[in-house]
Design an enzyme around this catalytic site. Structure first.
Site, short mmCIF file in Angstrom:
data_model
loop_
_atom_site.label_atom_id
_atom_site.label_comp_id
_atom_site.label_asym_id
_atom_site.label_seq_id
_atom_site.Cartn_x
_atom_site.Cartn_y
_atom_site.Cartn_z
CG ASP A 107 -1.73 -9.95 -2.18
OD1 ASP A 107 -2.34 -8.88 -2.39
OD2 ASP A 107 -0.50 -10.06 -2.33
CG ASP A 110 -0.80 -1.66 3.24
OD1 ASP A 110 -1.11 -1.55 4.42
OD2 ASP A 110 0.32 -1.36 2.80
CG LEU A 115 -8.72 -4.05 -3.76
CD1 LEU A 115 -9.68 -4.44 -2.66
CD2 LEU A 115 -9.15 -4.73 -5.07
CG ASP A 166 6.79 -10.51 -2.56
OD1 ASP A 166 5.68 -9.95 -2.43
OD2 ASP A 166 7.77 -9.96 -3.10
P1 5GP Z 1 -2.30 -0.99 -1.21
O1 5GP Z 1 -2.37 -0.39 -2.57
O2 5GP Z 1 -3.63 -1.40 -0.65
O3 5GP Z 1 -1.53 -0.11 -0.26
O4 5GP Z 1 -1.35 -2.22 -1.31
C1 5GP Z 1 -1.75 -3.43 -1.75
C2 5GP Z 1 -0.53 -4.23 -2.12
O5 5GP Z 1 0.58 -3.98 -1.25
C3 5GP Z 1 -0.83 -5.68 -1.96
O6 5GP Z 1 -1.40 -6.21 -3.12
C4 5GP Z 1 0.56 -6.24 -1.68
O7 5GP Z 1 1.21 -6.48 -2.90
C5 5GP Z 1 1.27 -5.15 -0.97
N1 5GP Z 1 1.26 -5.36 0.50
C6 5GP Z 1 0.69 -4.61 1.45
N2 5GP Z 1 0.91 -5.09 2.68
C7 5GP Z 1 1.64 -6.21 2.50
C8 5GP Z 1 2.22 -7.17 3.41
O8 5GP Z 1 2.09 -7.11 4.64
N3 5GP Z 1 2.93 -8.16 2.85
C9 5GP Z 1 3.12 -8.29 1.50
N4 5GP Z 1 3.82 -9.30 1.07
N5 5GP Z 1 2.58 -7.41 0.62
C10 5GP Z 1 1.86 -6.39 1.12
MG MG Z 2 -0.71 -7.54 -4.46
#
Ligand code: 5GP
Ligand code: MG
Length: 187
Positions: A107, A110, A115, A166
């Site tokens: 989705d 961040d 990933l 969510d």
């Molecule tokens: P990362 O490991 O890249 O920091 O985070 C990825 C995960 O963080 C995404 O798959 C998601 O579940 C969650 N996430 C990051 N930013 C957002 C956001 O703005 N809204 C939501 N709902 N989930 C987010």
């Molecule tokens: Mg996710």
């Protein structure tokens, strides 16, 4: 009937039509890149739960045959939007990955930790090829570099919900992507 906008929503960032058009463009690009592939060779892996709506729409717009599977990771604890950097595998795929062309469907990227974790996990399973697709990315928040092959939208550093995303398991079914009012996640 239009879905009423909940009081917790600050503003709509990406409306339904905008998302639909971009998902179609991504599907066109992926279909063209994987042209001629056989159903048993192409596997889309959706990251639960956030990617389930994006995966469903993307998958139905692909003109190349493919299989779908899912993987589930630990998410941020409810009521929290803090980043831990720690990723945990909760449910693995059922499909054999070795020798297949794998496309991870996420989705949002961040910090990049999720990933990167998934990329390494699948890389170790000897796929024929490995690519990633994310509907959203927050470039300002990136802490680790991740290979992103297909991206829908770059968005600012705000917590977004809707279209599968969510906050504490709420707002996933909103048809648009919206920023929440800070008071909602600041408590
Ligand atoms: P990362 O490991 O890249 O920091 O985070 C990825 C995960 O963080 C995404 O798959 C998601 O579940 C969650 N996430 C990051 N930013 C957002 C956001 O703005 N809204 C939501 N709902 N989930 C987010
Ligand atoms: Mg996710």
């Amino acid at each position: 009937m239009p879905v009423p906008i909940p009081d917790s929503v600050d503003y709509v960032l990406l409306d339904e039509a905008t998302i639909e058009q971009r998902v179609q463009e991504m599907a066109d690009e992926i279909s063209s890149d994987y042209e001629g592939i056989r159903n048993e060779d192409f596997l889309l892996v959706g990251v639960l739960k956030g990617a389930f709506i994006f995966l469903a729409d993307l998958s139905r717009r692909l003109t190349v045959p493919h299989r779908v599977d899912f993987i589930a990771l630990s998410s941020y604890p409810d009521e929290e939007v803090e980043v831990s950097g720690a990723v945990r595998l909760i449910m693995d795929t059922r499909s054999d990955v070795a020798g297949r062309h794998v496309l991870i469907v996420e989705d949002i990227t961040d910090t990049g930790y999720t990933l990167r974790y998934l990329y390494r996990l699948f890389e170790a399973r000897d796929p024929a090829s490995l690519r990633t697709a994310a509907l959203l990315t927050k470039p300002d928040r990136r802490e680790v570099e991740v290979p992103l092959h297909y991206v829908g939208f770059s968005i600012p550093d705000v917590w977004v919900v809707g279209y599968g995303l969510d906050f504490a398991d709420r707002f996933r079914t909103l048809p648009y992507i919206a920023a929440l009012k800070p008071r909602v996640y600041e408590g």
